[in-house]
Structure formats: C-alpha cells, structure tokens
Design an enzyme around this catalytic site. Structure first.
Site, PDB file in Angstrom:
ATOM      1  N   ARG A 229       0.772  -1.295   0.133  1.00 21.26           N
ATOM      2  CA  ARG A 229      -0.305  -0.140  -0.009  1.00 21.26           C
ATOM      3  C   ARG A 229       0.815   1.132   0.024  1.00 21.26           C
ATOM      4  O   ARG A 229       1.877   1.375   0.703  1.00 21.26           O
ATOM      5  CB  ARG A 229      -0.934   0.043   1.204  1.00 21.26           C
ATOM      6  N   HIS A 277      -0.454   0.501 -10.092  1.00 20.15           N
ATOM      7  CA  HIS A 277      -1.329  -0.212  -9.192  1.00 20.15           C
ATOM      8  C   HIS A 277      -1.974  -1.287  -9.856  1.00 20.15           C
ATOM      9  O   HIS A 277      -3.387  -1.448  -9.879  1.00 20.15           O
ATOM     10  CB  HIS A 277      -2.270   0.674  -8.656  1.00 20.15           C
TER      11      HIS A 277
END
Length: 314
Positions: A229, A277
């Site tokens: 993250r 991502h």
C-alpha cells in the site's frame, strides 16, 4: 411475499460487472446479482461485493448480512464508521489474485537481480555490456509483510531458489523461510537484504513505516519493490535514498497519491520503474467461488472465512 433467491449487490467503478455477474451466477445460478446503482428494493440486498463504496451507502441496506471487499486493500472500508457493526467484512483470499501478485513480484525481483536496467541503458547506447549472472541463491530477498499475498509471494520466491527472509509485525513461522517480527527484529531482517519487497497492509501503525530507518538499514545499493500500500512508504525518504545511491533501483506499483501526479520526481528517475497499481487484481473465475461459499456460510448461520478485524484494519 417470500423471496426465492438470495441477492448480492455488486459495486465497483474499476471492475467489469458483466464479467463478475457471469462468474457469480456460474458458481451459484440462483443468485440474484444486482449492479449499483440499480439496487431495486434495498431491503432485498443480502450481500455486497464492493470496491471503495461511497461512505454511508452500505449502511442503507437494512438486511445486509455480509460485505466482501473486492481487493486486497481493506483500509478504506475498515475505516468507514457508517457500516453496521454487526455485518462482517470479508476480504478475498483468491488463488488467482495471489498467482498474479506472485508473477509481478517475481518479474520485479528477477529484473533487479539480473540487472536488466543496465542492459536497457546499454541498448540505448548501442553498447555490448556483459555481466556474469549470479545464481538466485546468492540473492537475499526480504518480504516485508506476511499476510496472505506476502506469504504467497515469499514462497514463490523461495521456490525459485532465492534466499528469502520475511518480516511481520507479529511473529509468524514459514517452513524453510527465516522470519523476523516487530521493531526488535527489524535490523536483523534488513542488514543483508539485496532486494526488499514491501507488502504491508495500510493501517495507522504502518503509515510511512518504510522510511529512512528501513532504507538506510539495508546494505548500500539495495533494490526496492513496492506492491503493498502506498501509505506504508515514506516517499520523501525513498527519494533521498534513491538520489544518494543508498537504494540503487526501485519498482513502484503503489503510491501515496494515485494516480501519481505528473510533477512527481519519481517520473524523472531512470532507476525507477513505475506501474499504475496493477500488480494484482481479483480474478472473477476463481474469486467468485470464494464469494459464493462465504455467502452460503452466512445463510447457514456460520461465520464467513477471511473476516477482517476492523480495529486492526486488516
């Protein structure tokens, strides 16, 4: 009037609802799958399969029994205080998603280990630059974060012959993989790593935890792969480490701000590979079976599997 079929609401702006509906109904033909915002009667919604739902929306379904998060990151939904406290939130532990993450991590680690960045530069210069390759066993890879995906990736790296070491906030044991835990185990974990792979969840405790202490606790010239993250990495500290050569190269898939702003210094660094991502995503064909199984468990009065702890954020 009694409903004849259970009802699931699908809510995601990133995922294809048609593909998911087909996969879910193959796994459970009787399941009534509705796609937000076409909810029909909100009192008929039993389950919600979601990715980053608007805050407050799920609290409007009075008979909701289960929320399933579509991605690996559950920090946003865990922090939504408007969600009914009695409704369990389950994360996906999808084999297809894990396989995809394994592939990305292996690709990034192999790219750094085999020094492909040097050959990319040599190609631009039309220069033949032979470097004798080192065996995988001579490369120590540290996986920081040993949740479902982190453990899976650590095992995949070990299966390729890399010398793998893991770190987690609380003690974990993995067969044939050296593990460390907690702040007291961090220095020993970092001290001999060639490539660090960041796979920590986003919680209040992990915010920017991968910072100067971590980057400068590695041997000089180590490589860095970030697939967990974005909030777990102190980007200012990483920029300093890259500029000073403490971190030689990085592969970055997650960021504090996404999309990564065009003016961000990472874009200008030749030693940094940026991807948007996409290291892994839930695979409908495999994940739908797990979603359906958890829905069936709830209907039969059992607790679903892979329930998150809202207080811990994962």
């Amino acid at each position: 009037m009694t409903r004849s079929a259970p009802c699931l609401l699908f809510m995601s702006e990133l995922d294809d609802p048609r593909v998911w509906r087909e996969a879910l109904q193959r796994a459970w033909p009787e399941l009534d799958v509705r796609v937000w915002p076409a909810t029909g009667d909100p009192d008929e919604i039993d389950f919600a399969l979601v990715w980053q739902p608007p805050p407050g929306v799920l609290g409007s379904f009075a008979n909701l029994r289960l929320i399933v998060n579509l991605g690996a990151g559950v920090d946003a939904i865990a922090a939504d205080d408007s969600l009914p406290a009695h409704v369990p939130i389950a994360r996906l532990a999808d084999p297809g998603q894990a396989q995809m993450m394994d592939g990305y991590v292996l690709l990034a680690v192999l790219r750094h280990h085999r020094e492909l960045h040097r050959f990319e530069q040599a190609r631009r210069e039309r220069r033949w630059a032979y470097n004798y390759p080192r065996p995988h066993s001579a490369c120590r890879v540290g996986v920081m974060g040993l949740g479902y995906l982190g453990t899976h990736a650590a095992r995949a790296l070990a299966a390729q012959g890399f010398d793998v070491v893991g770190w987690s906030r609380s003690a974990k044991s993995l067969p044939d993989i050296e593990t460390h835990a907690g702040p007291e185990g961090l220095a020993a974990f970092l001290c001999a790593i060639d490539i660090l792979v960041a796979m920590l969840p986003a919680t209040a405790e992990t915010r920017r935890v991968i910072g100067r202490q971590v980057f400068y606790g590695l041997p000089r010239g180590a490589k860095f792969v970030s697939v967990g993250r974005g909030s777990t990495v102190d980007e200012a500290a990483l920029l300093d480490a890259l500029r000073e050569g403490q971190i030689a190269e990085a592969t970055l898939d997650v960021f504090a701000t996404e999309p990564l702003p065009p003016e961000h210094p990472f874009w200008e660094m030749d030693q940094v590979l940026i991807t948007p991502h996409l290291a892994s995503a839930a695979v409908p064909e495999t994940a739908a079976r797990q979603v359906v199984d958890n829905c069936r468990r709830v209907l039969s009065g059992q607790m679903p599997e892979y329930v998150i702890d809202r207080a811990r954020g994962y």
